[in-house]
Scaffold this active site. Structure first.
Site, PDB file in Angstrom:
ATOM      1  N   VAL A  16     -11.072   3.439   1.987  1.00  0.00           N
ATOM      2  CA  VAL A  16     -10.542   4.328   0.945  1.00  0.00           C
ATOM      3  C   VAL A  16      -9.665   3.554  -0.045  1.00  0.00           C
ATOM      4  CG1 VAL A  16     -10.632   6.486   2.281  1.00  0.00           C
ATOM      5  CG2 VAL A  16      -8.613   5.024   2.468  1.00  0.00           C
ATOM      6  N   GLY A  34       0.773  -1.240   0.000  1.00  0.00           N
ATOM      7  CA  GLY A  34       0.000   0.000   0.000  1.00  0.00           C
ATOM      8  C   GLY A  34       0.804   1.289   0.000  1.00  0.00           C
ATOM      9  N   ASP A  92      -5.511  -0.317  -2.427  1.00  0.00           N
ATOM     10  CA  ASP A  92      -6.349  -1.087  -3.352  1.00  0.00           C
ATOM     11  C   ASP A  92      -7.637  -1.575  -2.710  1.00  0.00           C
ATOM     12  OD1 ASP A  92      -5.042  -3.063  -1.668  1.00  0.00           O
ATOM     13  OD2 ASP A  92      -5.796  -4.553  -3.070  1.00  0.00           O
ATOM     14  N   GLU A 100       4.030   4.237   6.248  1.00  0.00           N
ATOM     15  CA  GLU A 100       2.769   3.519   6.045  1.00  0.00           C
ATOM     16  C   GLU A 100       1.810   4.353   5.208  1.00  0.00           C
ATOM     17  OE1 GLU A 100       1.333   0.963   5.828  1.00  0.00           O
ATOM     18  OE2 GLU A 100       1.009  -0.174   7.644  1.00  0.00           O
ATOM     19  N   ASP A 101       0.954   3.671   4.492  1.00  0.00           N
ATOM     20  CA  ASP A 101      -0.114   4.349   3.759  1.00  0.00           C
ATOM     21  C   ASP A 101      -1.227   4.746   4.716  1.00  0.00           C
ATOM     22  OD1 ASP A 101      -0.676   1.684   4.238  1.00  0.00           O
ATOM     23  OD2 ASP A 101      -1.522   1.275   2.268  1.00  0.00           O
ATOM     24  N   ASP A 113      -5.149   1.719  10.445  1.00  0.00           N
ATOM     25  CA  ASP A 113      -6.568   1.456  10.691  1.00  0.00           C
ATOM     26  C   ASP A 113      -6.674   0.958  12.138  1.00  0.00           C
ATOM     27  OD1 ASP A 113      -9.253   0.926  10.348  1.00  0.00           O
ATOM     28  OD2 ASP A 113      -8.982  -0.776   9.043  1.00  0.00           O
TER      29      ASP A 113
HETATM   30  P1  5GP Z   1      -4.410  -2.179  10.329  1.00  0.00           P
HETATM   31  O1  5GP Z   1      -3.490  -3.325  10.670  1.00  0.00           O
HETATM   32  O2  5GP Z   1      -3.949  -0.861  10.905  1.00  0.00           O
HETATM   33  O3  5GP Z   1      -5.831  -2.492  10.694  1.00  0.00           O
HETATM   34  O4  5GP Z   1      -4.448  -2.042   8.769  1.00  0.00           O
HETATM   35  C1  5GP Z   1      -3.278  -1.804   8.106  1.00  0.00           C
HETATM   36  C2  5GP Z   1      -3.313  -2.055   6.619  1.00  0.00           C
HETATM   37  O5  5GP Z   1      -4.615  -2.398   6.142  1.00  0.00           O
HETATM   38  C3  5GP Z   1      -2.944  -0.791   5.916  1.00  0.00           C
HETATM   39  O6  5GP Z   1      -1.557  -0.628   5.833  1.00  0.00           O
HETATM   40  C4  5GP Z   1      -3.622  -0.994   4.575  1.00  0.00           C
HETATM   41  O7  5GP Z   1      -2.781  -1.736   3.739  1.00  0.00           O
HETATM   42  C5  5GP Z   1      -4.876  -1.757   4.932  1.00  0.00           C
HETATM   43  N1  5GP Z   1      -6.030  -0.820   5.087  1.00  0.00           N
HETATM   44  C6  5GP Z   1      -6.542  -0.311   6.229  1.00  0.00           C
HETATM   45  N2  5GP Z   1      -7.575   0.514   5.989  1.00  0.00           N
HETATM   46  C7  5GP Z   1      -7.714   0.545   4.645  1.00  0.00           C
HETATM   47  C8  5GP Z   1      -8.607   1.260   3.765  1.00  0.00           C
HETATM   48  O8  5GP Z   1      -9.503   2.034   4.139  1.00  0.00           O
HETATM   49  N3  5GP Z   1      -8.410   1.030   2.432  1.00  0.00           N
HETATM   50  C9  5GP Z   1      -7.451   0.187   1.944  1.00  0.00           C
HETATM   51  N4  5GP Z   1      -7.370   0.051   0.619  1.00  0.00           N
HETATM   52  N5  5GP Z   1      -6.598  -0.489   2.741  1.00  0.00           N
HETATM   53  C10 5GP Z   1      -6.723  -0.304   4.075  1.00  0.00           C
HETATM   54 MG    MG Z   2      -0.215  -0.671   4.388  1.00  0.00          MG
END
Ligand code: 5GP
Ligand code: MG
Length: 180
Positions: free
Chosen positions: A158, A50, A164, A104-105, A108
């Site tokens: 998003v 991402g 993606d 990081e992108d 979440d």
């Molecule tokens: P986390 O571990 O913080 O829940 O999620 C991390 C990863 O999930 C991010 O680095 C990303 O790759 C993916 N992710 C989280 N939220 C979104 C979102 O709204 N859209 C997309 N496309 N990927 C997300």
């Molecule tokens: Mg990511």
């Protein structure tokens, strides 16, 4: 010019953060980080896939000497966090005593980042900072460093600018939000 709406697989998305907004915020972040890291020769660690697009723009906004190392972690299937993280590409160099900037992108739940920070700490770096283009403050479940965040956004899915939806949408130059 960006389109106001895009359809990806079965879902409609509408424009949320434009390329111009991304660009100016990325430059601000680069400037802030540069004030702190000049002379420290840090290692940027973008978390693939991402963050590839943001990382490419962000490192060009940084004006200090640095090195790069890429890791690949998967935690998402479709639109839901799986809760477990899976290293598909890991550390390949020695980071002991080095300053680390994780790129990081989006943060979440913060699960991916927490796990990755724990993994990074095992390698005894001098310091660890996190730069993330996006953060969903209402979704975060962990105490994570929030020093360098591009945009704080609501809890909606998003796509675009590297992010993606099931393999599609990564190459869109703007960020779109699920239309509900
Ligand atoms: P986390 O571990 O913080 O829940 O999620 C991390 C990863 O999930 C991010 O680095 C990303 O790759 C993916 N992710 C989280 N939220 C979104 C979102 O709204 N859209 C997309 N496309 N990927 C997300
Ligand atoms: Mg990511």
């Amino acid at each position: 010019m960006e389109n106001d709406k895009v359809k990806i697989h079965d879902k409609e998305f509408r424009i949320f953060i434009t390329r111009d907004e991304i660009n100016s915020r990325t430059n601000e972040l680069g400037w802030e980080v540069s004030k702190k890291y000049k002379g420290l020769n840090p290692i940027f660690i973008p978390i693939l896939n991402g963050s590839f697009m943001f990382a490419a723009d962000f490192v060009r906004a940084c004006t200090f000497d640095s090195d790069m190392m890429f890791v690949k972690i998967k935690s998402y299937e479709g639109m839901a966090s799986t809760g477990t993280i899976n290293f598909q590409l890991g550390f390949e160099g020695d980071i002991k005593g080095r300053h680390i900037i994780i790129v990081e992108d989006i943060i979440d739940s913060g699960n991916t980042l927490m796990e990755f920070i724990k993994e990074t700490e095992k390698h005894e770096p001098a310091s660890i900072a996190v730069v993330s283009l996006l953060l969903k403050p209402d979704a975060v479940k962990h105490e994570i460093p929030k020093d360098y965040i591009g945009f704080r956004i609501p809890n909606a899915f998003v796509v675009g600018y590297g992010l993606d939806y099931d393999g599609l949408g990564r190459t869109l130059p703007d960020i779109y939000q699920l239309d509900i």
